[in-house]
Design a protein around this motif. Structure first.
Motif, PDB file in Angstrom:
ATOM      1  N   THR A  16      33.384  58.160  20.056  1.00  0.00           N
ATOM      2  CA  THR A  16      34.710  57.688  20.436  1.00  0.00           C
ATOM      3  C   THR A  16      34.681  56.160  20.466  1.00  0.00           C
ATOM      4  OG1 THR A  16      34.194  57.648  22.792  1.00  0.00           O
ATOM      5  CG2 THR A  16      35.041  59.730  21.886  1.00  0.00           C
ATOM      6  N   ARG A  17      35.811  55.575  20.746  1.00  0.00           N
ATOM      7  CA  ARG A  17      35.856  54.116  20.846  1.00  0.00           C
ATOM      8  C   ARG A  17      34.884  53.625  21.922  1.00  0.00           C
ATOM      9  NH1 ARG A  17      40.668  54.259  20.637  1.00  0.00           N
ATOM     10  NH2 ARG A  17      41.344  54.037  22.789  1.00  0.00           N
ATOM     11  N   GLU A  18      34.873  54.304  23.048  1.00  0.00           N
ATOM     12  CA  GLU A  18      34.022  53.873  24.155  1.00  0.00           C
ATOM     13  C   GLU A  18      32.546  54.108  23.844  1.00  0.00           C
ATOM     14  OE1 GLU A  18      33.025  52.052  27.573  1.00  0.00           O
ATOM     15  OE2 GLU A  18      35.036  52.176  26.715  1.00  0.00           O
ATOM     16  N   SER A  19      32.224  55.282  23.288  1.00  0.00           N
ATOM     17  CA  SER A  19      30.811  55.589  23.019  1.00  0.00           C
ATOM     18  C   SER A  19      30.291  54.897  21.766  1.00  0.00           C
ATOM     19  CB  SER A  19      30.602  57.101  22.907  1.00  0.00           C
ATOM     20  OG  SER A  19      31.248  57.627  21.763  1.00  0.00           O
ATOM     21  N   LYS A  54      30.027  51.760  21.492  1.00  0.00           N
ATOM     22  CA  LYS A  54      29.344  50.539  21.917  1.00  0.00           C
ATOM     23  C   LYS A  54      27.830  50.733  21.832  1.00  0.00           C
ATOM     24  CE  LYS A  54      33.171  49.246  24.954  1.00  0.00           C
ATOM     25  NZ  LYS A  54      33.633  49.042  26.361  1.00  0.00           N
ATOM     26  N   ASP A 107      41.801  52.833  26.102  1.00  0.00           N
ATOM     27  CA  ASP A 107      41.239  54.167  25.887  1.00  0.00           C
ATOM     28  C   ASP A 107      41.996  55.130  26.795  1.00  0.00           C
ATOM     29  OD1 ASP A 107      39.709  56.109  24.815  1.00  0.00           O
ATOM     30  OD2 ASP A 107      37.814  55.452  25.674  1.00  0.00           O
ATOM     31  N   GLN A 133      36.152  49.127  17.069  1.00  0.00           N
ATOM     32  CA  GLN A 133      37.054  48.636  18.113  1.00  0.00           C
ATOM     33  C   GLN A 133      38.379  49.380  18.243  1.00  0.00           C
ATOM     34  OE1 GLN A 133      37.219  44.381  17.939  1.00  0.00           O
ATOM     35  NE2 GLN A 133      37.501  44.203  20.105  1.00  0.00           N
ATOM     36  N   ILE A 188      30.392  47.685  17.846  1.00  0.00           N
ATOM     37  CA  ILE A 188      31.509  48.484  18.358  1.00  0.00           C
ATOM     38  C   ILE A 188      32.444  48.841  17.208  1.00  0.00           C
ATOM     39  CG2 ILE A 188      32.943  46.460  18.873  1.00  0.00           C
ATOM     40  CD1 ILE A 188      33.990  47.977  21.351  1.00  0.00           C
ATOM     41  N   GLU A 228      41.178  44.253  24.576  1.00  0.00           N
ATOM     42  CA  GLU A 228      40.407  45.473  24.325  1.00  0.00           C
ATOM     43  C   GLU A 228      41.360  46.646  24.141  1.00  0.00           C
ATOM     44  OE1 GLU A 228      36.699  48.079  26.190  1.00  0.00           O
ATOM     45  OE2 GLU A 228      37.275  46.169  27.095  1.00  0.00           O
TER      46      GLU A 228
END
Length: 796
Positions: free
Chosen positions: A775-778, A780, A235, A766, A764, A232
């Motif tokens: 963002t990368r996290e949000s 998903k 972040d 990625q 996602i 993964e």
């Protein structure tokens, strides 16, 4: 008649067996010594275990236990570390006159030996395959990089079974083996969950792999694999892959030695540095401020003078003429000079960081007491410094591959002056700096017919095996000589058979003869070079060559119309004076020898095609999506590199998704491909369907619906109607359950490539985000995605 009592295996009985066994050992019961593999045994790998005679004893307690056959490394075999820096030319280290201090390279050279006539193939994948197999790159089917592989035997990008790598050779001989960093040796159509995995690192003899599979990666947000599993993307604002891979390598060495200190280790340590993108923490960049304001002509002259003064090039060596295409620094505008000096500062910072991290690795080996017994090859570059940044450098390297001129516009790039090298750029530097850092030679990476493309600085350090300290070696060598050197140093034979396959003989020669004999006669006396039609033949101090193609302009003419030159390398270290007119018979002899070598090593047919070979149908190589016009994926299917995903470029296409949401609370990516520097994304923002087309990070077109999806199941569709041509625009139409909810125009699209390393996936985004909305996290997806179908209709 009474029944026999059945023995029941219980924990109590197991304990009793352990006690009896311990008692037998305490009584000094003899153990059978394990058989030892001989030198000859090791010519067939894996080493065949001895056949035991049939056992006739009924009760195991009545005989000694046979020894378990294990293959150990030969007694005294050293640990081995190969360090391979990316895209750094002969003048890149301070030991070889470079402008950036590289104390760790210099330390190894001072405590060991260095070589000033050591060569690569002029390009990354070919050099790596040749280095790790001991065979020429065409013999290893890596005549080019895998992204432009063809179906001709020397160019398939698929390592043949009769060409085993050093990973397998050492693993089968009792070493623990590992690879960290850049791989770039697996065919692009084999880098997917469908495999085959036979040419991934683990199946090439490497017990441990941590790195990226392609030719480059974003160092801030890399596409990383641990063995065959995707890691993964971190972040973390302070994350940098070079630091991460070094830490992972150190941890692996320490763990391996803690568990099996008697077992030698092999580490292949290959940073993505200093290949583009030139991503470096600001603290390193600040150290270089103002150091390149004098320009590339002055820096080149300074490197050359330091090389002469230190003796790393022979007295009397001339500074070869630079290509006419490279402008004189004095003729540049003030804006150009400002920008180009900044590019050099960032590249220099990258060199500094790379050597610093390598120093951390070496210190770790010293800290565990293994430095004297470790054979280290520190190879400063897998080819010459890269001129692929063309005339002005690039804010985003992908603009070059998509023929977008704005990406190299000086005024535009100056907007990123203070952010150059940071996460907002994917940069490369102007070609003039490549020529400077390849001093005293004239050309650069890709040009296999000039030592500027193939001459690499090399330091070799092995206190237990090399008596010489701080001495220069001028024997002529090539990366194919590293494998036979390791085998001789470890007391191992060249394997004749590996995994049941008779092997193609190793084509390099060992360098051990030169370790303690500076005056030893050369043993590598003939070597061909070829890359994109650039070709040469070195033989006994002479070199014939033709420069057919340039990194910035491609082929200059037809192959049959090339002009050949001749150099007396024994007297002309830098290839500065063409003597073809004075020795026409020698030129003809070497041209004939080149053709003979080309036939012998699968070099023919020559192929100078470049960007057109990115198309698998033109190239004739396998394509995972060949003939496919539709692809259906489900939630969690992500991490697909561009060569393993359906091609939506230069075509009309639709993305249709069956999703289930909770209404206005739903957010996240339905399907995305690419990232910050080019790609597209279909996603929900507060429940509203949204599509963004990101054109090379230069222009983002956003089309959104007007209302959130209703709670429950919905079908979201994006229809892109292509206007035709190459890199043309089109119309986006968004619909929900068959009803149009938004539309808009995309002015331009990327015709050739979205990204070198960023991926496509469902649910996602990625790596870096395509859209600024998440963002990368949000990214998903917060609801459920039942399936996503991409349908394409190629442009007529």
């Amino acid at each position: 008649m009474s029944k026999p009592i059945k023995a029941v295996f219980t924990p109590l009985l197991a304990a009793a067996i352990c006690v009896v066994s311990a008692a037998a050992v305490a009584e000094g019961k003899d153990k059978v010594k394990p058989p030892v593999a001989t030198f000859e045994d090791r010519e067939v790998l894996p080493v065949k275990p001895p056949r035991l005679a049939p056992i006739t004893t009924l009760d195991a307690r009545d005989m000694d236990s046979p020894a378990v056959f294990e293959v150990a490394a030969p007694k005294g075999a050293p640990n081995v570390i190969i360090i391979l820096v990316d895209d750094l030319g002969f003048g890149g280290t301070s030991h070889f006159g470079g402008p950036v201090a590289t104390p760790n390279f210099d330390k190894l050279a001072a405590q060991g030996i260095s070589y000033n006539q050591f060569h690569s193939t002029a390009l990354c994948s070919p050099t790596r395959q040749a280095l790790k197999t001991g065979r020429n790159h065409h013999s290893a089917a890596m005549g080019k990089i895998t992204e432009v592989a063809t179906s001709f035997p020397g160019y398939t990008g698929m390592l043949p079974d009769d060409v085993a790598s050093i990973g397998k050779m050492l693993s089968y001989n009792g070493f623990s083996t590992s690879a960290f960093g850049k791989w770039h040796e697996t065919a692009v159509w084999e880098i997917s969950p469908s495999g085959p995995m036979t040419r991934w690192p683990n199946h090439q003899g490497f017990d441990e792999f941590y790195g990226f599979m392609g030719g480059e990666t974003n160092q801030w947000t890399p596409t990383i694999y641990h063995n065959q599993n995707r890691v993964e993307t971190p972040d973390d604002a302070d994350y940098h892959f070079l630091t991460d891979m070094t830490t992972k390598a150190i941890e692996w060495i320490e763990f391996q030695q803690a568990l099996t200190p008697e077992k030698p280790f092999f580490v292949y340590f290959a940073p993505g540095a200093t290949h583009a993108p030139h991503h470096v923490p600001q603290s390193y960049i600040d150290k270089q401020k103002g150091r390149f304001d004098a320009g590339w002509d002055a820096v080149r002259e300074q490197i050359y003078q330091r090389q002469l003064e230190s003796g790393v090039i022979p007295k009397g060596t001339k500074l070869a003429a630079k290509p006419d295409w490279i402008k004189d620094w004095k003729d540049l505008s003030a804006k150009e000079q400002k920008l180009f000096a900044r590019q050099a500062e960032v590249f220099a910072a990258y060199v500094d960081m790379t050597d610093t991290e390598i120093g951390r690795l070496i210190q770790a080996v010293e800290d565990i007491g293994e430095i004297d017994n470790t054979l280290i090859f520190y190879i400063a570059g897998d080819n010459g410094t890269s001129a692929e940044g063309v005339a002005n450098g690039l804010y985003n390297e992908m603009t070059y591959f998509n023929a977008e001129p704005k990406g190299s516009d000086v005024d535009f790039m100056l907007q990123y002056y203070d952010r150059w090298g940071g996460p907002e750029t994917y940069p490369h530097m102007a070609a003039g700096w490549a020529v400077a850092l390849d001093s005293p030679f004239g050309w650069t990476k890709q040009v296999a017919s000039d030592f500027g493309g193939t001459r690499q600085g090399l330091a070799v350090h092995w206190p237990d095996g090399i008596k010489a300290k701080g001495e220069l070696r001028s024997q002529w060598h090539h990366v194919i000589d590293v494998v036979p050197t390791i085998l001789e140093a470890a007391g191992l034979p060249e394997p004749r058979v590996v995994d049941g396959i008779p092997q193609r003989p190793i084509e390099g020669v060992s360098m051990v003869y030169s370790f303690d004999d500076a005056d030893a006669a050369d043993r590598h006396t003939i070597q061909y070079f070829e890359m994109f039609g650039n070709r040469a033949l070195y033989h006994d101090g002479w070199m014939a060559r033709t420069i057919h193609s340039t990194p910035w302009g491609g082929p200059k003419n037809k192959l049959e119309d090339d002009t050949w030159e001749l150099y007396n390398v024994a007297e002309d270290f830098s290839l500065a004076t063409d003597v073809a007119r004075d020795h026409p018979e020698k030129l003809a002899e070497l041209q004939s020898r080149f053709l003979a070598e080309a036939v012998k090593y699968n070099v023919l047919p020559l192929d100078d095609r470049l960007i057109e070979l990115a198309n698998p149908q033109i190239a004739g190589r396998p394509d995972l999506m060949f003939g496919r016009t539709t692809l259906t994926l489900r939630e969690g299917m992500a991490g697909l590199l561009e060569n393993d995903f359906i091609n939506t470029k230069n075509a009309s296409y639709t993305i249709e998704a069956e999703v289930e949401t909770g209404g206005s609370a739903a957010n996240g990516v339905i399907l995305a491909q690419g990232g910050r520097f080019g790609g597209y994304s279909l996603y929900l923002k507060e429940g509203v369907p949204t599509f963004v087309y990101n054109y090379l990070g230069l222009d983002k077109t956003k089309i959104a619906g007007s209302d959130p999806l209703p709670s429950g199941k919905s079908t979201v569709k994006m229809d892109f109607a292509y206007e035709g041509g190459v890199g043309g625009g089109g119309t986006v139409t968004l619909s929900v359950d068959g009803k149009t909810v938004g539309s808009g125009k995309v002015a331009k699209t990327e015709p050739n490539v979205y990204s070198a390393d960023e991926t496509a996936g469902v649910g996602i985004d990625q790596e870096t985000p395509v859209s600024d909305d998440y963002t990368r996290e949000s990214s998903k997806f917060t609801g459920r995605i039942h399936k996503v179908t991409v349908n394409t209709k190629p442009s007529s």
